[in-house]
Design a protein around this motif. Sequence first.
Motif, mmCIF file in Angstrom:
data_model
loop_
_atom_site.group_PDB
_atom_site.id
_atom_site.type_symbol
_atom_site.label_atom_id
_atom_site.label_comp_id
_atom_site.label_asym_id
_atom_site.label_seq_id
_atom_site.Cartn_x
_atom_site.Cartn_y
_atom_site.Cartn_z
ATOM 1 N N VAL A 122 0.838 -1.198 0.000
ATOM 2 C CA VAL A 122 0.000 0.000 0.000
ATOM 3 C C VAL A 122 0.873 1.247 0.000
ATOM 4 O O VAL A 122 0.689 2.164 -0.807
ATOM 5 N N LEU A 123 1.855 1.297 0.896
ATOM 6 C CA LEU A 123 2.724 2.473 1.003
ATOM 7 C C LEU A 123 3.571 2.658 -0.258
ATOM 8 O O LEU A 123 3.792 3.793 -0.702
ATOM 9 N N ALA A 124 4.039 1.573 -0.838
ATOM 10 C CA ALA A 124 4.840 1.663 -2.069
ATOM 11 C C ALA A 124 4.015 2.240 -3.218
ATOM 12 O O ALA A 124 4.507 3.081 -3.981
ATOM 13 N N LYS A 125 2.757 1.819 -3.326
ATOM 14 C CA LYS A 125 1.894 2.348 -4.391
ATOM 15 C C LYS A 125 1.583 3.822 -4.152
ATOM 16 O O LYS A 125 1.537 4.608 -5.096
ATOM 17 N N GLU A 126 1.371 4.192 -2.898
ATOM 18 C CA GLU A 126 1.136 5.605 -2.593
ATOM 19 C C GLU A 126 2.378 6.433 -2.917
ATOM 20 O O GLU A 126 2.276 7.548 -3.446
ATOM 21 N N ALA A 127 3.551 5.891 -2.618
ATOM 22 C CA ALA A 127 4.803 6.600 -2.895
ATOM 23 C C ALA A 127 4.957 6.873 -4.387
ATOM 24 O O ALA A 127 5.451 7.936 -4.784
ATOM 25 N N GLU A 128 4.534 5.938 -5.221
ATOM 26 C CA GLU A 128 4.584 6.145 -6.672
ATOM 27 C C GLU A 128 3.760 7.357 -7.066
ATOM 28 O O GLU A 128 4.191 8.185 -7.879
ATOM 29 N N ARG A 129 2.561 7.468 -6.500
ATOM 30 C CA ARG A 129 1.692 8.604 -6.816
ATOM 31 C C ARG A 129 2.278 9.918 -6.302
ATOM 32 O O ARG A 129 2.170 10.953 -6.961
ATOM 33 N N ILE A 130 2.889 9.865 -5.131
ATOM 34 C CA ILE A 130 3.505 11.076 -4.577
ATOM 35 C C ILE A 130 4.643 11.529 -5.491
ATOM 36 O O ILE A 130 4.733 12.710 -5.855
#
Length: 156
Positions: free
Chosen positions: A52-60
């Motif tokens: 979840v955090l890795a996917k959010e980091a991509e968007r950030i």
Amino acid sequence: MKLHIIALSHKIEPWAQQAVEQFQKRFPADWKLTIKELKPEDRSGGKPVELVLAKEAERIRAAIPAGARVLALDERGERLSSKALAEQLLKWHDASESLYLVIGSADGLDPQFKAQCQGMWRLSDLTLPHALARVLAVEALYRAWSIVVGHPYHRE
């Protein structure tokens, strides 16, 4: 200097949005503060927090221009007084840098993303709800600006 907050959250409560907007209006055009909301990753189906955090980091990362100065809001970040934050803002302003402040989702921010940031800043030793963290961050930036320009908002 342009100030940007990137926040992984669903729409915040009206009281918090109103407080944020009041502070945003107070910044002059050459210190404009913008907020970009990114939708948090769907946590249904028992997805591992790391994924979840890795996917959010991509968007950030996609929302931040290359070479930008990025600070992560994190409970293990550096404690800054209002004056210390003002001194940092002035240095970045004089270097014509834009600042991107990132507020993570309910599970925080990806560790690899945090490691790539130019710093981490702590608002409090307390765990704060997202809406309150956003209001406090915007107020702290406004207070720091007021110190830089000698505005009477901040008092010793």
